[in-house]
Structures are given as structure tokens and as C-alpha cells.
Write an enzyme that holds these catalytic residues in place. Structure first.
Site, PDB file in Angstrom:
ATOM      1  N   TYR A   1      -8.739  -4.848  -4.741  1.00 27.67           N
ATOM      2  CA  TYR A   1      -9.939  -5.596  -4.337  1.00 27.67           C
ATOM      3  C   TYR A   1     -10.022  -5.752  -2.823  1.00 27.67           C
ATOM      4  O   TYR A   1     -11.101  -5.911  -2.270  1.00 27.67           O
ATOM      5  CB  TYR A   1      -9.981  -6.984  -4.996  1.00 27.67           C
TER       6      TYR A   1
ATOM      7  N   LYS B   1       1.594  -1.842 -14.316  1.00 28.13           N
ATOM      8  CA  LYS B   1       1.321  -0.492 -14.838  1.00 28.13           C
ATOM      9  C   LYS B   1       2.274   0.470 -14.134  1.00 28.13           C
ATOM     10  O   LYS B   1       1.857   1.472 -13.512  1.00 28.13           O
ATOM     11  CB  LYS B   1      -0.166  -0.159 -14.593  1.00 28.13           C
TER      12      LYS B   1
ATOM     13  N   ASP C   1      -1.530  -2.294 -20.435  1.00 29.83           N
ATOM     14  CA  ASP C   1      -2.326  -1.873 -21.605  1.00 29.83           C
ATOM     15  C   ASP C   1      -1.726  -2.443 -22.890  1.00 29.83           C
ATOM     16  O   ASP C   1      -2.446  -2.934 -23.767  1.00 29.83           O
ATOM     17  CB  ASP C   1      -2.482  -0.337 -21.668  1.00 29.83           C
TER      18      ASP C   1
ATOM     19  N   ASP D   1      -7.531 -10.155 -13.213  1.00 29.77           N
ATOM     20  CA  ASP D   1      -8.957 -10.463 -13.360  1.00 29.77           C
ATOM     21  C   ASP D   1      -9.398 -10.116 -14.784  1.00 29.77           C
ATOM     22  O   ASP D   1     -10.049 -10.911 -15.480  1.00 29.77           O
ATOM     23  CB  ASP D   1      -9.735  -9.638 -12.319  1.00 29.77           C
TER      24      ASP D   1
ATOM     25  N   ASP E   1      -9.958 -12.815 -18.366  1.00 31.46           N
ATOM     26  CA  ASP E   1     -11.224 -12.893 -19.110  1.00 31.46           C
ATOM     27  C   ASP E   1     -10.959 -12.654 -20.596  1.00 31.46           C
ATOM     28  O   ASP E   1     -11.538 -13.306 -21.467  1.00 31.46           O
ATOM     29  CB  ASP E   1     -12.234 -11.850 -18.609  1.00 31.46           C
TER      30      ASP E   1
END
Ligand code: NAI
Ligand code: MG
Length: 366
Positions: free
Chosen positions: A145, A194, A226, A251, A255
């Protein structure tokens, strides 16, 4: 205690839910004999339209002068984003600069659903009935980001590129925050990454595992992001404890966690920096329900609770707010997003009714 609080209402449901959080802050102020001076300031898409900047200079001055900042969600509906030039959009023009300005590197996102409220979750009762209590700690000022964002053309071919960088300092300091939290609360920690694909994730894992050596008392486990997304749905209770995760992966996964407990409206957050911190809900401006007095203000009132304990070191006040929030649900009330099939319509509260009930419970509680 005397403190100055900058209040950024934001866009969409922002003003509605910030209004309820302010009511609750004032109630706590009166009950506990504090003196808070609130300074409203423009921030987000509305600020861009009225002042030409999503994070105007005047707002920066108000935030600089404040002890702490309470921020509502910002942004236009995804379909309307093009109304604002890229560099002025609320993420690029307001949220990221706010995080950068105060170096708010540790984002606390508690995911709490007591066993008694397990019915709010869309998951089967046998999967969630134990209740969820996960503290997700997301790195907030590094990674993709904050890297260069490039759109270009080479030998006739258009391309786009996002740079993702993490420094040792960035990873270690948030890892220390997470391990300290786990140690203090005697909780296990799951480190998500990851590392099977990304260099930044391999680096993240290496630094986190090195930090873990100083915390032999904290049970620590590592999981690929994942698989974590899958495990969160199949067996979420295994994460009860602290979860440490980098910026973009956090992020997305937070959610998902909001969905697992029934609504993003149940997701407060605190963004902690070395000197200044701010609080905001984990969700966006929810343009689909804005202006209807139906948004769930729990996320914003819960963020005010996080302001009390995480930013102002007032844990009793924070606990009082959290107890009042859960008491609303325990009495069988909720907002529309959490409506249960058997719930009668008179138990569904508007945004303002929910805030009023929280205020009443705090006032009545001696
Ligand atoms: P969103 O998070 O605003 O909404 C997703 C879904 O959750 C919608 O169905 C919405 O109605 C529901 N929802 C969210 N908060 C709720 C609440 N308190 N009560 C009841 N329902 C709630 O995501 P969306 O629509 O993708 O984004 C809208 C705007 O928000 C975009 O401009 C986006 O960029 C921005 N955004 C801003 C953030 C921030 O200020 N930190 C964070 C995430 C998105
Ligand atoms: Mg988000």
C-alpha cells in the site's frame, strides 16, 4: 483527565456513526469527570469537494494539535470513485497520508463474538458456538500500500506495477507489539504470511521468528495466508488469541473476519503510532446504506472504547463501553445488519436508537 480529540466524521455513514460515538464519549466524560475538547475537521471525499483536498491543511493542524483522533470511514461508492482524480481519492489522498503522518504502524482489530451471540454468525452453530475472541494485529504503514504505484508503457505494451517493501524495523516493531500483547494476556500467536511465494513474506517470517526467540513463553504458530482464509471459515476458534499479519493481507482477512462474526459493523479498530494514534472502524463508508439511520454504530462506538484503553490508558472507561455494547445485544436488540430470522421488528434498532441505548446503559450502571 483533560484531552483534545480531533473528530473526522468522514463520508457515507461516517457522520451517522461518529455522532453516536461522540454521544458515548460525552456520557463517559460526564460519568468519570474527564474534560474532552472535541475539534471537528473535514476529511475524505466530502473534504475534497468542499475544500479541494481530502486531507486539508486545516485538518492536519487540528490533528497535529490533538491528543488523539477519532475518524469515521471515508470514500465514495466504488461506482462513483472516478468523480475524484486518483491522487485526491480518500485512500491515496487522506487515509494513507494520515497513517504516514503519525506513523500508526500497529492496527488493532479485535474480532469478538461471545458464545451467547454466536447466532449472529453465518457459520453453523457447531463451528462458532465456542465464541470468537481474536485480536488481529495488522502492520499499517508498510508493504504494497505504501510502495510506488506505476502505470507505464514499454515497447507498445501497457503495464502497471506496485512496489512492495518491508524493512527489518517495520516488521520487528509490529512483531514486538503482537508478542507483548500475547505475553500480557497469556495468549497464543499465529503469524500469517505468504512466504512460499513472496520475498517480502519470507523476510516477514524470518524477522517474526527471530523476534519470537525473546518470547519463549508465547506459543507461536505460522500459517500461509490462503490457508488462513480457509481455516477462518472452517475452524475460526483455533485463532482465538493474537494474529499477526502484514498490511494488505490483514486488510482482506479482517474484512473476512467481520463476515464471520456477522457484520463489518462489529469491527472497531485502533491505529497506534509511537506518539499519536487514531481510531476508526475497520469498514468503509457503506454508501449503500448511508443517510438511512440504519448503520450499525457498534464499530465506531467500539473504536471509541479502543481510544479509551489503547490511546488514553483508561481501561475502566473502555470496559464500561464494551459491556454496554454487548448488553444491548444480550437484551435481544440489534441493528438491521444483524437481524435474526426469529427476531421481532421492534427489537431492530436504528443507528441513533442503538447509540441512545448504549448511553442509557452506561448512565444507569453504578
Ligand atoms: P464498505 O466496508 O463500506 O461496505 C461493505 C458492506 O458492509 C456494505 O454492504 C455495507 O453496507 C456493509 N457495512 C459496512 N459498515 C457497516 C455498518 N457499520 N453497519 C452495517 N453495515 C455495514 O465497503 P465498500 O462498499 O467496498 O467501500 C465503500 C467506500 O469505503 C469505498 O470508497 C472504499 O474505498 C472506502 N473504504 C474506506 C475505508 C476507511 O475509511 N478506512 C476502509 C474500507 C473502504
Ligand atoms: Mg479494508
Amino acid at each position: 483527565m483533560q484531552k483534545t480529540i480531533a473528530v473526522l466524521e468522514g463520508d457515507g455513514i461516517g457522520p451517522e456513526i461518529v455522532g453516536e460515538a461522540v454521544k458515548v464519549i460525552k456520557t463517559v466524560e460526564n460519568k468519570y469527570g474527564h474534560r474532552f475538547t472535541l475539534h471537528p475537521a473535514a476529511f475524505g471525499a466530502g473534504a475534497y469537494f468542499s475544500e479541494g483536498s481530502a486531507f486539508p491543511e486545516k485538518t492536519k493542524e487540528i490533528c497535529d494539535a490533538a491528543d488523539v483522533i477519532i475518524k469515521g470511514p471515508v470514500g465514495l461508492a466504488v461506482e462513483q470513485m472516478d468523480q475524484i482524480p486518483q491522487e485526491h481519492r480518500p485512500e491515496i489522498g487522506a487515509i494513507l497520508p494520515l497513517r504516514n503522518r503519525y506513523d500508526t504502524f500497529a492496527n488493532f482489530r479485535p474480532v469478538r463474538l461471545p458464545a451467547s451471540l454466536a447466532a449472529f454468525s453465518p457459520l453453523k452453530p457447531e463451528i462458532i458456538s465456542q465464541g470468537l475472541d481474536i485480536l488481529m494485529i495488522r502492520e499499517l504503514v508498510g508493504g504494497i500500500y505504501f510502495g510506488d504505484k506505476i502505470e507505464g508503457k514499454t515497447t507498445g505494451m501497457k503495464y502497471a506495477k506496485d512496489d512492495c517493501t518491508y524493512t527489518e524495523k517495520q516488521v520487528r516493531r509490529v512483531a514486538i507489539v503482537a508478542f507483548e500483547e500475547a505475553r500480557k494476556q497469556h495468549l497464543p500467536l499465529v503469524n500469517i504470511h505468504k512466504a512460499n511465494v513472496l520475498a517480502t513474506s519470507r523476510f516477514w517470517k524470518e524477522i517474526v521468528e527471530d523476534t519470537a526467540k525473546d518470547y519463549p513463553d508465547v506459543p507461536c504458530k505460522s500459517m500461509l495466508v490462503d490457508n488462513a482464509a480457509y481455516q477462518l471459515v472452517i475452524n475460526p476458534c483455533q485463532f482465538n488469541g493474537v494474529v499477526l499479519i502484514e498490511n494488505m493481507q490483514g486488510d482482506i482477512l479482517t474484512d473476512q473476519a467481520g463476515g464471520i462474526i456477522g457484520s463489518l459493523g462489529l469491527m472497531p479498530s485502533a491505529c497506534i503510532g509511537p506518539e499519536k494514534s487514531y481510531v476508526e472502524p475497520a469498514h468503509g463508508s457503506a454508501p449503500d446504506i448511508a443517510g438511512k439511520n440504519i448503520a450499525n454504530p457498534y464499530s465506531m462506538i467500539g473504536s471509541a472504547a479502543l481510544m479509551f484503553d489503547r490511546c488514553l490508558n483508561l481501561p475502566k472507561e473502555a470496559e464500561e463501553i464494551r459491556n454496554a455494547l454487548f448488553a444491548v445485544f444480550e437484551r435481544g436488540f440489534s441493528t438491521r445488519d444483524l437481524m435474526l430470522p426469529e427476531q421481532s421488528p421492534e427489537k431492530i434498532l436504528s443507528t441513533t436508537q442503538f447509540g441512545d441505548m448504549v448511553v442509557k446503559i452506561i448512565q444507569e450502571n453504578v
